[in-house]
Design a protein around this motif. Sequence first.
Motif, mmCIF file in Angstrom:
data_model
loop_
_atom_site.group_PDB
_atom_site.id
_atom_site.type_symbol
_atom_site.label_atom_id
_atom_site.label_comp_id
_atom_site.label_asym_id
_atom_site.label_seq_id
_atom_site.Cartn_x
_atom_site.Cartn_y
_atom_site.Cartn_z
ATOM 1 N N ASP A 78 1.068 -1.496 -0.132
ATOM 2 C CA ASP A 78 -0.464 0.107 0.486
ATOM 3 C C ASP A 78 0.885 1.179 0.054
ATOM 4 O O ASP A 78 0.393 2.224 0.077
ATOM 5 C CB ASP A 78 -0.957 0.364 1.338
ATOM 6 N N GLY A 79 2.510 0.978 -0.050
ATOM 7 C CA GLY A 79 3.308 2.248 -0.241
ATOM 8 C C GLY A 79 3.166 2.622 1.282
ATOM 9 O O GLY A 79 4.132 3.483 1.202
ATOM 10 N N TRP A 80 2.728 1.746 2.186
ATOM 11 C CA TRP A 80 3.541 2.648 3.666
ATOM 12 C C TRP A 80 3.624 1.805 4.856
ATOM 13 O O TRP A 80 4.472 1.288 5.401
ATOM 14 C CB TRP A 80 2.403 3.388 4.213
ATOM 15 N N THR A 81 2.531 0.647 4.693
ATOM 16 C CA THR A 81 2.733 -0.103 5.882
ATOM 17 C C THR A 81 3.689 -1.824 5.281
ATOM 18 O O THR A 81 3.145 -2.819 4.747
ATOM 19 C CB THR A 81 1.121 -0.821 5.614
ATOM 20 N N ARG A 82 5.092 -1.973 6.257
ATOM 21 C CA ARG A 82 5.617 -3.052 5.517
ATOM 22 C C ARG A 82 5.398 -4.109 6.423
ATOM 23 O O ARG A 82 4.494 -3.788 7.641
ATOM 24 C CB ARG A 82 7.192 -2.416 5.968
ATOM 25 N N GLU A 83 6.572 -5.062 6.101
ATOM 26 C CA GLU A 83 5.695 -6.335 7.151
ATOM 27 C C GLU A 83 7.227 -6.494 7.315
ATOM 28 O O GLU A 83 7.864 -7.087 6.346
ATOM 29 C CB GLU A 83 4.993 -7.769 6.615
ATOM 30 N N PHE A 84 7.254 -6.716 8.822
ATOM 31 C CA PHE A 84 8.586 -7.392 9.258
ATOM 32 C C PHE A 84 8.507 -9.400 9.820
ATOM 33 O O PHE A 84 7.380 -8.845 10.714
ATOM 34 C CB PHE A 84 9.212 -6.656 10.361
ATOM 35 N N ASP A 85 9.760 -9.457 9.447
ATOM 36 C CA ASP A 85 9.410 -10.948 10.385
ATOM 37 C C ASP A 85 11.239 -11.207 10.498
ATOM 38 O O ASP A 85 11.980 -11.152 10.147
ATOM 39 C CB ASP A 85 9.638 -11.833 9.391
ATOM 40 N N LEU A 86 10.638 -11.139 12.426
ATOM 41 C CA LEU A 86 11.669 -10.707 12.437
ATOM 42 C C LEU A 86 12.225 -11.331 13.595
ATOM 43 O O LEU A 86 11.288 -12.060 15.105
ATOM 44 C CB LEU A 86 11.624 -9.262 13.357
ATOM 45 N N CYS A 87 13.816 -12.138 13.684
ATOM 46 C CA CYS A 87 13.907 -13.390 14.313
ATOM 47 C C CYS A 87 15.369 -12.438 15.424
ATOM 48 O O CYS A 87 16.113 -11.859 14.769
ATOM 49 C CB CYS A 87 14.914 -14.400 13.840
ATOM 50 N N ILE A 114 3.637 -3.662 10.372
ATOM 51 C CA ILE A 114 3.059 -5.645 10.855
ATOM 52 C C ILE A 114 4.279 -6.000 11.166
ATOM 53 O O ILE A 114 5.128 -6.402 10.437
ATOM 54 C CB ILE A 114 2.094 -6.192 9.780
ATOM 55 N N TRP A 115 4.495 -6.626 12.475
ATOM 56 C CA TRP A 115 5.139 -6.976 13.161
ATOM 57 C C TRP A 115 4.788 -9.141 13.615
ATOM 58 O O TRP A 115 4.218 -8.990 13.938
ATOM 59 C CB TRP A 115 5.744 -6.693 14.500
ATOM 60 N N THR A 116 6.358 -9.721 12.793
ATOM 61 C CA THR A 116 5.886 -10.929 13.593
ATOM 62 C C THR A 116 7.603 -11.020 14.214
ATOM 63 O O THR A 116 8.234 -10.762 13.428
ATOM 64 C CB THR A 116 6.380 -12.166 12.424
ATOM 65 N N PHE A 117 7.554 -12.232 16.054
ATOM 66 C CA PHE A 117 8.469 -11.952 16.137
ATOM 67 C C PHE A 117 8.667 -13.561 16.293
ATOM 68 O O PHE A 117 8.086 -14.595 16.756
ATOM 69 C CB PHE A 117 8.900 -10.948 17.527
#
Length: 425
Positions: A78-87, A114-117
């Motif tokens: 959407d040009g703004w919301t990033r998705e991070f999969d963070l280990c 949007i974050w996933t840890f």
Amino acid sequence: MRILCAPTTFEFDHNSADLNVALYAQAPSPDFGCIGEPVSRTIRRRKLSPPPRGWDFLSIALSCFAADLAGHRARSADGWTREFDLCVTVNDVAFWNSVKDELESTLQFLTTDIWTFEFIEGGYHPSPPSGALKQKGDCVALLSGGLDSFVGAIDLSADGYSPVTISHISRGDHDKQESFPKLIGTGLQSALFGHGGKVPDGESPASQRSRSIVFIGYAVLVATCLETWSTQTGTNCFVSENGFISLNPPLTDMRVGSLSTRTTHPTYFRKLQSIFDQAGFNLKIENRYALKTKGEMLIECQDQALLRKLAHTSTSCGRFLHYNYKHCGRCIPCLVRRAAFLRWGHNDQTTYIFDNLGINDDAHSRFDDVRAAAIASLAEEEVGTERWAGATLASAGIADPSDHIGMLHRGLIEIRSLLAAYGVL
């Protein structure tokens, strides 16, 4: 975007992530990111020995900031919301997995991403230094170089606290972060930290939405080393921000999301506090000015002589670096600052690039932030504060919003007076 963050003692698998980030060390190769190396040096130099979970929280915070630097908003769907999969490597995998959902929700609220840890073994916890010390002081207070945190530190000292001021070193503010504590009361202790974050192919200009959690991560390290930390009552992390900017209500319907930062928002603090309580940090996050306007903070400051001398040297502008360490005078933080000086009744000696807001052009009275402030002021007058701010207060989860409604009303009066003084209204 999958990012793996770990100390350089960890055996990185170069095929497992889009980006590998070395924690508390320099990047071992050009394709690595790195962050936190100056922090470990500062803690070692001060001979402090924070607990494992304190290091874990900062590792998580630094990892989020590294992701923030690396992620490109323009490349998102959407040009703004990033998705991070963070280990992230941590010392206490079981605990951090138990609060994983809360961490993801907290970071999503703070950054609108949007974050996933994922937490794995191998966390950073250096051996205690020889002759480890306890930090003197009874609380920590964030000191950015801004006007609100300066007032907050002054008032804490006047109220009998012995705070250690915590600063996140930034260009243009370093001198204030060093000098302000020395001038308050009989002199306050201070701790200045730099993150040293670098990533290959980072976004420019970099997003820094997660910067505030790193700032608080530094505070956790120092607070958990205070002489008073192990007492039954614990200690406080004071974050001083006027209530108007803290709630940061969208001034118009078009200014929701990307234009509404949440670095001191009560919902963000409530989410962090829940994690702190479960972590056993024995640390309470507190903003003593949540119901005060910026003008009221200046009027009620307990060392008026010092404030009159140095207030204009503080930083408020959202584009301070862009304008070569000068205030633009027209962004929302600048408008709130200028309105506060007017309410205080003392001459504002700050240099503003766009000083005369009354000039009828796109750079002054028709600039987006100035127009938004004018529209908000008129709308609030027409429909009343509660209706104008209804969605803002509902999203903050404030059970009894009456005091906040009054604070927002007084904040808009300050802004209205500023705009009227320049003939914008």
